[in-house]
Scaffold this motif. Structure first.
Motif, mmCIF file in Angstrom:
data_model
loop_
_atom_site.group_PDB
_atom_site.id
_atom_site.type_symbol
_atom_site.label_atom_id
_atom_site.label_comp_id
_atom_site.label_asym_id
_atom_site.label_seq_id
_atom_site.Cartn_x
_atom_site.Cartn_y
_atom_site.Cartn_z
ATOM 1 N N ARG A 184 0.903 -1.151 -0.123
ATOM 2 C CA ARG A 184 0.170 -0.028 0.724
ATOM 3 C C ARG A 184 0.577 1.832 -0.240
ATOM 4 O O ARG A 184 0.076 1.842 -0.416
ATOM 5 C CB ARG A 184 -1.033 0.275 1.042
ATOM 6 N N GLY A 185 1.932 1.424 0.741
ATOM 7 C CA GLY A 185 2.829 2.448 1.039
ATOM 8 C C GLY A 185 4.169 3.035 0.025
ATOM 9 O O GLY A 185 4.861 3.466 0.022
ATOM 10 N N THR A 186 4.007 1.552 -0.971
ATOM 11 C CA THR A 186 5.481 1.915 -1.651
ATOM 12 C C THR A 186 5.423 2.135 -2.864
ATOM 13 O O THR A 186 3.601 1.586 -3.779
ATOM 14 C CB THR A 186 6.586 1.103 -1.606
ATOM 15 N N VAL A 187 6.101 2.827 -4.068
ATOM 16 C CA VAL A 187 5.981 3.141 -5.423
ATOM 17 C C VAL A 187 5.343 1.428 -6.192
ATOM 18 O O VAL A 187 5.385 0.723 -6.461
ATOM 19 C CB VAL A 187 7.241 3.594 -5.980
ATOM 20 N N PHE A 188 7.101 0.188 -5.306
ATOM 21 C CA PHE A 188 6.595 -1.017 -5.681
ATOM 22 C C PHE A 188 5.433 -1.562 -5.396
ATOM 23 O O PHE A 188 5.275 -1.982 -6.646
ATOM 24 C CB PHE A 188 7.820 -1.819 -5.304
ATOM 25 N N GLY A 189 4.224 -0.968 -4.667
ATOM 26 C CA GLY A 189 3.471 -2.163 -4.481
ATOM 27 C C GLY A 189 2.433 -1.749 -5.234
ATOM 28 O O GLY A 189 2.001 -2.210 -6.123
ATOM 29 N N ARG A 190 2.133 0.044 -5.914
ATOM 30 C CA ARG A 190 1.883 0.655 -6.547
ATOM 31 C C ARG A 190 1.781 -0.356 -8.112
ATOM 32 O O ARG A 190 1.029 -0.831 -8.870
ATOM 33 C CB ARG A 190 2.239 1.548 -7.124
ATOM 34 N N HIS A 191 3.025 -0.159 -8.866
ATOM 35 C CA HIS A 191 3.551 -0.759 -9.467
ATOM 36 C C HIS A 191 2.957 -2.077 -10.154
ATOM 37 O O HIS A 191 2.158 -2.679 -11.253
ATOM 38 C CB HIS A 191 4.828 -0.629 -9.604
ATOM 39 N N VAL A 192 3.182 -3.188 -9.072
ATOM 40 C CA VAL A 192 2.319 -4.589 -8.723
ATOM 41 C C VAL A 192 1.188 -4.480 -9.343
ATOM 42 O O VAL A 192 0.462 -5.253 -10.257
ATOM 43 C CB VAL A 192 2.371 -5.266 -7.450
ATOM 44 N N MET A 193 0.066 -3.805 -8.427
ATOM 45 C CA MET A 193 -1.166 -3.833 -8.820
ATOM 46 C C MET A 193 -1.581 -2.592 -10.298
ATOM 47 O O MET A 193 -1.826 -3.673 -10.649
ATOM 48 C CB MET A 193 -1.920 -2.905 -8.275
ATOM 49 N N ALA B 361 12.577 7.708 -1.676
ATOM 50 C CA ALA B 361 13.202 6.455 -0.734
ATOM 51 C C ALA B 361 12.001 5.600 -1.307
ATOM 52 O O ALA B 361 12.275 4.481 -0.643
ATOM 53 C CB ALA B 361 13.210 6.563 0.555
ATOM 54 N N GLY B 362 11.179 5.913 -2.169
ATOM 55 C CA GLY B 362 9.937 4.863 -2.256
ATOM 56 C C GLY B 362 8.749 4.712 -1.792
ATOM 57 O O GLY B 362 7.844 3.263 -2.533
ATOM 58 N N LEU B 363 8.959 5.261 -0.606
ATOM 59 C CA LEU B 363 7.791 5.152 0.274
ATOM 60 C C LEU B 363 6.810 6.410 -1.089
ATOM 61 O O LEU B 363 6.905 7.369 -1.149
ATOM 62 C CB LEU B 363 7.664 6.154 1.406
ATOM 63 N N ASP B 365 4.038 9.255 -1.542
ATOM 64 C CA ASP B 365 4.253 10.939 -0.510
ATOM 65 C C ASP B 365 2.908 10.714 -0.934
ATOM 66 O O ASP B 365 2.327 11.265 -2.077
ATOM 67 C CB ASP B 365 5.018 11.463 -0.981
ATOM 68 N N ARG B 366 1.496 9.849 -0.024
ATOM 69 C CA ARG B 366 0.499 9.958 -0.469
ATOM 70 C C ARG B 366 -0.143 11.848 -0.405
ATOM 71 O O ARG B 366 -0.923 12.495 -1.293
ATOM 72 C CB ARG B 366 -0.962 9.828 0.860
ATOM 73 N N PRO B 367 0.283 12.271 0.413
ATOM 74 C CA PRO B 367 -0.193 14.065 0.351
ATOM 75 C C PRO B 367 0.075 14.692 -1.499
ATOM 76 O O PRO B 367 -0.887 15.827 -1.940
ATOM 77 C CB PRO B 367 0.142 15.246 1.715
ATOM 78 N N ALA B 368 1.835 14.581 -1.401
ATOM 79 C CA ALA B 368 2.438 15.511 -2.404
ATOM 80 C C ALA B 368 0.899 14.793 -3.757
ATOM 81 O O ALA B 368 1.186 15.427 -4.239
ATOM 82 C CB ALA B 368 3.428 15.238 -2.684
ATOM 83 N N GLU B 369 0.950 13.166 -3.540
ATOM 84 C CA GLU B 369 0.247 12.545 -4.896
ATOM 85 C C GLU B 369 -1.283 13.066 -4.614
ATOM 86 O O GLU B 369 -1.567 13.698 -6.248
ATOM 87 C CB GLU B 369 0.352 10.508 -4.562
ATOM 88 N N LYS B 370 -1.673 13.388 -3.399
ATOM 89 C CA LYS B 370 -3.018 13.953 -3.814
ATOM 90 C C LYS B 370 -2.864 15.550 -4.085
ATOM 91 O O LYS B 370 -4.371 15.523 -4.933
ATOM 92 C CB LYS B 370 -4.036 14.020 -2.695
ATOM 93 N N LYS B 371 -2.338 16.102 -3.870
ATOM 94 C CA LYS B 371 -2.417 17.616 -4.536
ATOM 95 C C LYS B 371 -2.083 17.165 -5.736
ATOM 96 O O LYS B 371 -2.870 18.127 -6.193
ATOM 97 C CB LYS B 371 -0.941 17.907 -3.738
ATOM 98 N N GLN B 372 -1.048 17.113 -6.277
ATOM 99 C CA GLN B 372 -0.567 16.627 -7.686
ATOM 100 C C GLN B 372 -2.435 16.381 -8.495
ATOM 101 O O GLN B 372 -2.458 16.925 -9.590
ATOM 102 C CB GLN B 372 0.574 15.757 -7.896
ATOM 103 N N THR B 373 -2.718 15.413 -8.327
ATOM 104 C CA THR B 373 -3.974 15.209 -8.528
ATOM 105 C C THR B 373 -5.267 16.000 -9.091
ATOM 106 O O THR B 373 -5.668 15.939 -9.896
ATOM 107 C CB THR B 373 -4.392 13.609 -8.413
#
Lengths: 313, 493
Positions: A184-193, B361-363, B365-373
């Motif tokens: 749910r929280g990483t770019v890797f997971g997003r790309h899996v979906m 770092a691969g995590l 960033d939900r707030p930034a993503e929502k803002k961009q969208t």
């Protein structure tokens, strides 16, 4: 009157189907068997479930990405045997376990390479490696169990936290939390979906498929090896036939949890619930003295019903 | 006067709380081509699904030949002679023409197929659509899209269809295939078949149809005779207002050369050269199969570049994968929105950020993503209640805007658009044109592939025309006409 937004509620209810099923099963078993709702029994079921759950978490990623991994049980057997064998040959705990886990990762990545670069259908590729690895395990062990001598290693699968909670259960929850975050929280997971939802769209959006598939199948291999190490530790020995049929239990857990076999839709929590469902069902049928022949029949029926209920139009 | 073939009156249909059709009337006479128009989501396909028995109406009545009739299933519709030719064809590619024509109603004796008898009748049916030279044993996948469509029509006629519903039948056809189809439609009309023609292409409708019925937001707006009807009036009926302009104007600010393509070849593309400037819209015209999409795929690293060189802002670029192309500064809006553009089960937010997820770092960033969208939803006027809804739930025009948003988030230097308004309604088209103009004004270099000539002529600064994999002309859009473009597109001089 409050307006109920059905279009958003319906998928949620559908997702929670497995949870509702688990709760119902829990209630029925509590009523029917006095031995069911005891701390000892529940913890022992959790410990049994942990092995399948560890494998199924990795399987969830593979299935979400539109693939399948039949080699998980074989990887479990070979990595368990190698770990036990290295220890029996006098190597240290860290090296033996490191080798076992590393091997699992590499074998998984071999699956990923076959699927991405080799362009082999996942079912066929992992059917091939499954058979191959089963054979290699027999060659390595010569068909005889390798006993575990290291008392520290035996704690890993046989130990308890605070004299109560079996350690494998701890590993299960730790891996669950890590995997859920990964999804749910990483770019890797997003790309899996995205790959599971529409591989071509993902590729055109710049998702690099080959490294992703190496990582996804690698994760599945690694978690199978974790399960192999824990199982070997718990049983005090590595068996060449360990993990037979575990691939099907793992797939069943994933599907019972509501993840679509065609990929792109699903969640990790469902897999945890699915694994628990299978575990408690086995336990309940044992407690109720149902013959093992009928147990299989019941399990099959439950899986079919769950999938039919989950089916979308 | 004889009763019309079909008369639908006061048709109602709701899905849950959503009313899709509210009292719609529709009439089809024998021997007419009747256009059914409306923006995406206006209710056209729901109405046709009711007529073909796929949905049951909640209210209203349907008369066939002047008698009240219940059409409860597709089999019922077939019994009454109502057939639909789908947008994406309903044939099984690996089977032969004859197998497809008789699928589900094979002639047999004691379960054994009567192949020869079926081939015989297949020939007769094919002759009715002017395809008598086709061998019924040919497998369907070896036919062009246009011929596959003829096979579908032959199947419908073979089942004695008197009402033919055609849903965007020319979307995938070449010019000459379209001509053949129109000839056939006129012939069928002369024989008394009633044809419902669903399309967004105004030019075709005015050339072909006798009457037009318009739906808007599930309401019946009206039926008009085509002779004497103006283009603007139809648009007004469809969108409920007059559009300011069909193609919004743009003052070109063409900058330095951004993309230079020299003697590029690969696959079916041969020796194509052109320069694309910053802030320029270069239209790419040509017939289906001229190699336009293939050219775009070469530039985007999807197919292998076999010869020639490409430079972007003075630096040579040879992307081997889409990922490399994106890093180099390319964006590619593909023509197949659902197959290649979107992940339908992911949310709008997740689709928009797919090429580059805002992350540390691969995590994610939900707030930034929502803002961009949120920013992109506002900028592109994407109409949605919630960015968390699956893009599956959006209308075609809004889905297309999501695909655009996906690339805008990356701020590409070169944006390739392949049929950017296919399947998008009139209102949505104007908005997409507006977005294209804005991008050009911001200095993005735009390569726009399109099969709609009015669109190419109005939106482009220059037009590259392709024919059989080669560039046959590079025209200044101000001096170009449909005729000059078509001449080059058909290989003439």
């Amino acid at each position: 009157m409050t307006q109920v937004n059905w279009s958003r509620l319906a998928p949620l209810l559908q997702r929670l189907g497995s949870v509702i099923g688990l709760v119902l099963l829990f209630i029925v078993l509590s009523v029917m068997s006095p031995d069911f709702l005891t701390t000892g029994n529940l913890l022992s079921v959790l410990r049994q479930v942990s092995i399948n759950a560890l494998i199924a978490f990795g399987m969830t990623f593979v299935i979400l990405a539109g693939g399948i991994d039949l080699s998980v049980g074989a990887i479990l057997a070979l990595t368990g045997a190698i770990t036990a064998g290295l220890m029996a040959a006098g190597h240290g705990l860290a090296l033996s376990m490191g080798a076992g886990l590393g091997l699992g990762l590499v074998l998984g990545m071999v699956n990923g390479a076959l699927v991405s670069w080799g362009k082999v259908a996942p079912f066929i590729a992992t059917l091939g490696t499954m058979t191959l690895l089963r054979g290699l395990t027999l060659v390595y062990t010569q068909g005889t169990p390798i006993p575990v001598t290291d008392a520290g290693f035996a704690l890993l699968g046989g130990g308890y936290l605070a004299h109560l909670l079996p350690l494998p259960v701890i590993w299960m929850f730790v891996v669950f939390a890590a995997c859920a975050f990964l999804l749910r929280g990483t770019v890797f997971g997003r790309h899996v979906m995205a790959i599971g939802g529409n591989e071509e769209a993902a590729r055109l959006s710049g998702v690099r498929l080959a490294p992703m598939k190496l990582a996804i199948y690698g994760l599945s291999g690694l978690l199978s090896a974790v399960a192999g190490v824990v199982l070997t530790s718990r049983l005090y020995s590595a068996q060449s036939t360990a993990g037979s049929g575990y691939e099907l239990d793992a797939i069943a857990a994933v599907v019972l949890g509501g993840t679509s076999l065609s990929g792109g839709r699903g969640w990790l929590f469902g897999t945890l619930i699915g694994a628990l469902l299978i575990g408690f069902l086995n336990n309940g049928l044992n407690l109720l003295d149902v013959s093992s022949f009928y147990q299989q029949v019941v399990k099959g029926v439950v899986i079919l019903i769950a999938v039919l209920l989950d089916r979308r139009q | 006067m004889a009763a019309p073939l079909i008369r639908m009156q006061g048709i109602q249909k709701a899905f849950g709380p959503v009313k899709v059709l509210e009292g719609v009337d529709f009439e089809l006479r024998a021997g007419e081509v009747h256009a059914l128009m409306g923006e995406n989501g206006a209710g056209k396909s729901t109405l046709m699904k009711i007529l073909t028995g796929i949905y049951a109406p909640d209210g209203g009545r349907i008369d066939v030949d002047g008698e009240a009739t219940a059409i409860a299933s597709p089999a019922d519709a077939e019994k009454h002679g109502i057939a639909i030719i789908h947008q994406d064809l309903n044939l099984i590619p690996s089977l032969s023409i004859a197998d497809n024509l008789f699928l589900g109603r094979e002639e047999h004796r004691f379960g054994l197929l009567r192949r020869r008898a079926m081939a015989e009748r297949a020939r007769a049916w094919l002759a009715r659509v002017g395809m008598d030279r086709l061998d019924p044993d040919t497998s369907v996948e070896r036919l062009s899209v246009g011929r596959q469509q003829m096979v579908e029509i032959a199947r419908a006629l073979g089942q004695n269809a008197r009402v033919l519903i055609m849903d965007e039948p020319t979307a995938a056809l070449t010019e000459s295939e379209t001509d053949t189809l129109f000839r056939l439609i006129r012939e069928l009309r002369a024989q008394g078949t009633g044809i419902v023609y669903v399309s967004h292409r105004m030019e075709e409708i005015f050339a072909l149809c006798d009457r037009i019925s318009v739906l808007r937001d599930g309401q019946f707006v009206g039926t008009r005779d085509v002779p004497g009807l103006g283009f603007d009036e139809v648009v007004k009926m469809m969108v409920g207002r007059t559009l300011d302009a069909r193609f919004p104007a743009r003052t070109p600010h063409v900058g330095p050369v951004r993309l230079s393509v020299e003697h590029v070849g690969g696959g079916m593309v041969h020796d194509v050269s052109f320069d694309l400037h910053a802030g320029e819209v270069l239209g790419v015209a040509g017939l289906l199969g001229a190699g336009r999409t293939e050219l775009a795929r070469l530039l985007f690293g999807l197919d292998r570049l076999e010869s020639g060189r490409v430079t972007l802002d003075g630096r040579p670029v040879t992307p081997k994968t889409p990922s490399e192309a994106i890093h180099a500064g390319f964006g590619f809006v593909t023509e197949d929105r659902k197959g290649q553009g979107l992940v339908l089960d992911l949310s709008l937010r997740e689709n928009v950020s797919l090429p580059r997820v805002p992350a540390r770092a691969g995590l994610v960033d939900r707030p930034a993503e929502k803002k961009q969208t949120r920013g992109l939803i506002d900028a592109l006027k994407i109409r949605t209640r919630d960015m968390e809804l699956d893009v599956r739930a959006l209308s075609g025009g809004n889905q297309q805007k999501v695909v655009l948003a996906k690339w805008l988030a990356l701020k590409p230097r070169v944006l390739i658009l392949d049929e950017p308004t296919r399947g998008v309604d009139v209102g949505g088209k104007a908005e997409i044109y507006h977005i294209i103009n804005q991008l050009a004004e911001q200095g993005v270099a735009i390569l726009m592939i399109s099969s709609e000539l009015p669109e190419v002529l109005a939106m482009s600064d220059r037009i590259l025309v392709m024919h059989e994999g080669r560039a046959t002309a590079l025209l200044d859009a101000r001096g170009a006409t449909q005729e000059t473009v078509m001449t080059a597109a058909t290989g003439g001089k």
